[in-house]
Scaffold this motif. Structure first.
Motif, PDB file in Angstrom:
ATOM      1  N   ASN A   9       1.454   6.866   8.947  1.00 32.55           N
ATOM      2  CA  ASN A   9       1.933   7.921   8.064  1.00 32.55           C
ATOM      3  C   ASN A   9       1.153   9.218   8.348  1.00 32.55           C
ATOM      4  O   ASN A   9      -0.075   9.186   8.503  1.00 32.55           O
ATOM      5  N   PRO A  10       1.828  10.360   8.438  1.00 30.54           N
ATOM      6  CA  PRO A  10       1.123  11.620   8.702  1.00 30.54           C
ATOM      7  C   PRO A  10       0.028  11.941   7.690  1.00 30.54           C
ATOM      8  O   PRO A  10      -0.902  12.684   7.999  1.00 30.54           O
ATOM      9  N   TRP A  11       0.141  11.368   6.478  1.00 26.32           N
ATOM     10  CA  TRP A  11      -0.855  11.638   5.447  1.00 26.32           C
ATOM     11  C   TRP A  11      -1.890  10.521   5.328  1.00 26.32           C
ATOM     12  O   TRP A  11      -2.679  10.496   4.385  1.00 26.32           O
ATOM     13  N   ALA A  12      -1.898   9.605   6.279  1.00 27.95           N
ATOM     14  CA  ALA A  12      -2.842   8.489   6.222  1.00 27.95           C
ATOM     15  C   ALA A  12      -4.278   8.997   6.294  1.00 27.95           C
ATOM     16  O   ALA A  12      -4.580   9.972   6.982  1.00 27.95           O
ATOM     17  N   GLY A  13      -5.150   8.307   5.582  1.00 24.72           N
ATOM     18  CA  GLY A  13      -6.571   8.666   5.576  1.00 24.72           C
ATOM     19  C   GLY A  13      -7.445   7.453   5.778  1.00 24.72           C
ATOM     20  O   GLY A  13      -7.025   6.432   6.348  1.00 24.72           O
ATOM     21  N   GLY A  14      -8.665   7.532   5.271  1.00 25.94           N
ATOM     22  CA  GLY A  14      -9.630   6.464   5.482  1.00 25.94           C
ATOM     23  C   GLY A  14      -9.198   5.123   4.912  1.00 25.94           C
ATOM     24  O   GLY A  14      -9.458   4.071   5.509  1.00 25.94           O
ATOM     25  N   ALA A  15      -8.524   5.134   3.750  1.00 21.71           N
ATOM     26  CA  ALA A  15      -8.078   3.880   3.146  1.00 21.71           C
ATOM     27  C   ALA A  15      -7.072   3.169   4.037  1.00 21.71           C
ATOM     28  O   ALA A  15      -7.082   1.936   4.152  1.00 21.71           O
ATOM     29  N   GLU A  16      -6.204   3.941   4.687  1.00 23.53           N
ATOM     30  CA  GLU A  16      -5.197   3.348   5.567  1.00 23.53           C
ATOM     31  C   GLU A  16      -5.829   2.818   6.850  1.00 23.53           C
ATOM     32  O   GLU A  16      -5.434   1.772   7.371  1.00 23.53           O
ATOM     33  N   VAL A  17      -6.832   3.533   7.369  1.00 21.33           N
ATOM     34  CA  VAL A  17      -7.563   3.035   8.545  1.00 21.33           C
ATOM     35  C   VAL A  17      -8.239   1.709   8.209  1.00 21.33           C
ATOM     36  O   VAL A  17      -8.171   0.741   8.971  1.00 21.33           O
ATOM     37  N   HIS A  18      -8.880   1.664   7.062  1.00 21.89           N
ATOM     38  CA  HIS A  18      -9.575   0.452   6.605  1.00 21.89           C
ATOM     39  C   HIS A  18      -8.617  -0.733   6.555  1.00 21.89           C
ATOM     40  O   HIS A  18      -8.895  -1.809   7.109  1.00 21.89           O
ATOM     41  N   LEU A  19      -7.479  -0.537   5.912  1.00 23.64           N
ATOM     42  CA  LEU A  19      -6.501  -1.615   5.782  1.00 23.64           C
ATOM     43  C   LEU A  19      -5.982  -2.047   7.151  1.00 23.64           C
ATOM     44  O   LEU A  19      -5.864  -3.241   7.448  1.00 23.64           O
ATOM     45  N   HIS A  20      -5.664  -1.073   7.996  1.00 22.67           N
ATOM     46  CA  HIS A  20      -5.079  -1.357   9.302  1.00 22.67           C
ATOM     47  C   HIS A  20      -6.053  -2.148  10.181  1.00 22.67           C
ATOM     48  O   HIS A  20      -5.660  -3.124  10.839  1.00 22.67           O
ATOM     49  N   GLU A  21      -7.299  -1.740  10.207  1.00 25.53           N
ATOM     50  CA  GLU A  21      -8.273  -2.401  11.078  1.00 25.53           C
ATOM     51  C   GLU A  21      -8.488  -3.857  10.676  1.00 25.53           C
ATOM     52  O   GLU A  21      -8.700  -4.725  11.526  1.00 25.53           O
ATOM     53  N   ILE A  22      -8.426  -4.121   9.391  1.00 27.37           N
ATOM     54  CA  ILE A  22      -8.589  -5.508   8.921  1.00 27.37           C
ATOM     55  C   ILE A  22      -7.387  -6.358   9.298  1.00 27.37           C
ATOM     56  O   ILE A  22      -7.514  -7.415   9.930  1.00 27.37           O
ATOM     57  N   PHE A  23      -6.195  -5.885   8.929  1.00 27.02           N
ATOM     58  CA  PHE A  23      -5.028  -6.762   9.036  1.00 27.02           C
ATOM     59  C   PHE A  23      -4.476  -6.859  10.449  1.00 27.02           C
ATOM     60  O   PHE A  23      -3.838  -7.859  10.792  1.00 27.02           O
ATOM     61  N   LYS A  24      -4.747  -5.879  11.307  1.00 19.37           N
ATOM     62  CA  LYS A  24      -4.328  -6.055  12.698  1.00 19.37           C
ATOM     63  C   LYS A  24      -5.162  -7.159  13.346  1.00 19.37           C
ATOM     64  O   LYS A  24      -4.677  -7.873  14.228  1.00 19.37           O
ATOM     65  N   ARG A  25      -6.396  -7.332  12.885  1.00 15.94           N
ATOM     66  CA  ARG A  25      -7.220  -8.429  13.398  1.00 15.94           C
ATOM     67  C   ARG A  25      -6.752  -9.775  12.857  1.00 15.94           C
ATOM     68  O   ARG A  25      -6.772 -10.783  13.568  1.00 15.94           O
ATOM     69  N   LEU A  26      -6.318  -9.806  11.600  1.00 18.72           N
ATOM     70  CA  LEU A  26      -5.780 -11.053  11.065  1.00 18.72           C
ATOM     71  C   LEU A  26      -4.558 -11.504  11.845  1.00 18.72           C
ATOM     72  O   LEU A  26      -4.353 -12.711  12.063  1.00 18.72           O
ATOM     73  N   VAL A  27      -3.741 -10.550  12.301  1.00 14.69           N
ATOM     74  CA  VAL A  27      -2.588 -10.892  13.140  1.00 14.69           C
ATOM     75  C   VAL A  27      -3.069 -11.515  14.456  1.00 14.69           C
ATOM     76  O   VAL A  27      -2.533 -12.539  14.911  1.00 14.69           O
ATOM     77  N   LEU A  28      -4.077 -10.913  15.058  1.00 15.81           N
ATOM     78  CA  LEU A  28      -4.614 -11.450  16.321  1.00 15.81           C
ATOM     79  C   LEU A  28      -5.165 -12.852  16.137  1.00 15.81           C
ATOM     80  O   LEU A  28      -5.162 -13.660  17.076  1.00 15.81           O
ATOM     81  N   ASN A  88       0.848  -1.185   0.000  1.00 11.20           N
ATOM     82  CA  ASN A  88       0.000   0.000   0.000  1.00 11.20           C
ATOM     83  C   ASN A  88       0.888   1.241   0.000  1.00 11.20           C
ATOM     84  O   ASN A  88       2.016   1.200   0.478  1.00 11.20           O
ATOM     85  N   TRP A  89       0.391   2.337  -0.500  1.00 13.61           N
ATOM     86  CA  TRP A  89       1.204   3.553  -0.550  1.00 13.61           C
ATOM     87  C   TRP A  89       1.589   4.025   0.843  1.00 13.61           C
ATOM     88  O   TRP A  89       2.690   4.527   1.044  1.00 13.61           O
ATOM     89  N   GLN A  90       0.700   3.899   1.813  1.00 14.70           N
ATOM     90  CA  GLN A  90       0.943   4.441   3.146  1.00 14.70           C
ATOM     91  C   GLN A  90       0.419   3.476   4.202  1.00 14.70           C
ATOM     92  O   GLN A  90      -0.535   2.733   3.954  1.00 14.70           O
ATOM     93  N   ASP A  91       1.047   3.496   5.383  1.00 13.10           N
ATOM     94  CA  ASP A  91       0.500   2.733   6.505  1.00 13.10           C
ATOM     95  C   ASP A  91      -0.230   3.694   7.437  1.00 13.10           C
ATOM     96  O   ASP A  91      -0.193   4.914   7.265  1.00 13.10           O
ATOM     97  N   ARG A  92      -0.871   3.140   8.447  1.00 15.17           N
ATOM     98  CA  ARG A  92      -1.740   3.926   9.334  1.00 15.17           C
ATOM     99  C   ARG A  92      -0.977   5.004  10.090  1.00 15.17           C
ATOM    100  O   ARG A  92      -1.552   6.042  10.456  1.00 15.17           O
TER     101      ARG A  92
END
Length: 369
Positions: A13-32, A7-11
């Motif tokens: 990143n100072p310029w992170a937006g909704g797309a980065e939140v979406h990605l982060h919330e999904i994959f942090k749960r996959l780690v759990l 992905n262009w940015q991770d959660r």
């Protein structure tokens, strides 16, 4: 699974937006849930080149502008050092065409494609590059499955020539512990609306400023809180001044998450005037806070706002329509609170756990045996 996410940015990143939140919330749960997740993203001045965020190993290369130039080389280094079952490319800016790099199955996550809306924001060479790259996607990604965040995005992709049977719709979730109606909620005393997001030309914030000028002419003075950063702040400030709205409009810039939530809980309405989005997560966040939204009747947004139920949809450039809907909400407390109450019920159906489980199921069905 062992998953490599590009992905262009991770959660963080100072310029992170909704797309980065979406990605982060999904994959942090996959780690759990026991999966291994590695991120390949761009960096920024002072960022660590290697990091760990919520159990995900993060590799950064280049900047938000040069990431495509460096991503492929770093991608190959990561593959050489480890074994992965599937590659996920989050396509929320320029597609990176990972299908040309990877011997491992690729799945695309698509919030939305820009199409001609790129020309509303960027200089012609940049917009033409985005438009051309998106036109090449159906060929380059012809054997790829996609996870998209709305039926609007699925339909748009099908119209562009993608195989609809390979497109899976999974709506974004919501953090209901954060976005909620507080027991002691007191709304702002003065009629107040809020926009939360990037300050970019294609977001259409100028439409709201023009609508507020119309309302002022009817002696309804509405305070407008603009939350977020972006390239167009100075242009919007100039427009606000030219319209004589200096006393009504406040540019708050970046605010911490708890302050953002407080604004959504206290304002009289949330606004989202973009001509095209994948979903419009702020509309659902506001709904969970018991606050109605007024949004453009455009792809994506017409799914996150139920017209006449959780707020109103308005043709994007209909200034009189915007002034009418905002005026109705600001003048009618009974209507405002009814829309807010129905919004809480509407938002309750969206959870990050359900979104993550959808994504997990799709990835497991497609991962390398």
């Amino acid at each position: 699974m062992r998953v490599l996410v590009v992905n262009w940015q991770d959660r963080t990143n100072p310029w992170a937006g909704g797309a980065e939140v979406h990605l982060h919330e999904i994959f942090k749960r996959l780690v759990l849930w026991g999966h291994e997740v590695t991120l390949l993203v761009s960096g920024w001045p002072g960022a660590r080149l290697e990091d760990e965020v919520d159990g995900m190993q993060v590799f950064r290369t280049g900047t938000r502008y040069t990431f495509p130039l460096f991503a492929r080389l770093r991608f190959q280094d990561i593959l050489a050092a480890g074994s992965f079952d599937i590659v996920v490319e989050d396509i929320n800016k320029l597609p990176l065409f990972t299908t040309l790099w990877s011997r491992i199955p690729v799945v695309g996550i698509v919030p939305h494609l820009f199409g001609t809306t790129a020309f509303r924001q960027e200089a012609f060479p940049v917009a033409a590059t985005v438009w051309t790259a998106e036109r090449l996607m159906p060929l380059a990604y012809r054997d790829v499955a996609f996870v998209v965040i709305s039926e609007s995005t699925a339909s748009d992709m099908a119209d562009r020539g993608f195989d609809r049977s390979r497109i899976h719709v999974s709506h974004p979730g919501l953090d209901h512990e954060t976005f909620r109606v507080p027991a002691d909620r007191i709304r702002y005393e003065q009629p107040t609306i809020a926009y939360v997001g990037r300050l970019r030309r294609y977001k259409g914030i100028d439409v709201i400023l023009r609508a507020l000028a119309r309302l002022r002419d009817t002696e309804l003075f509405v305070r407008f809180l603009i939350v977020g950063r972006g390239d167009d702040r100075s242009w919007l400030e100039g427009l606000s001044n030219r319209l004589g709205l200096q006393e009504q409009v406040e540019f708050l810039g970046y605010v911490p998450e708890d302050e953002k939530v407080d604004i959504l809980q206290k304002c009289w309405a949330n606004v989202y005037p973009s001509p095209k989005e994948g979903w419009g997560i702020t509309n659902v966040e506001a709904a969970a806070c018991g606050t109605p939204s007024v949004a453009s009747d455009s792809p994506g947004l017409r799914e996150s706002v139920a017209d006449g139920v959780t707020g109103f949809l308005v043709p994007h450039e209909d200034i009189d329509g915007w002034a009418d809907r905002l005026g109705r909400i600001c003048r009618d407390e009974t209507l405002r609170e009814a829309l807010g109450g129905m919004g809480v019920e509407h938002a309750a159906r969206y959870t990050w756990e359900a979104t993550a489980r959808d994504t997990e199921r799709i990835l497991q069905s497609l991962a390398k045996p």
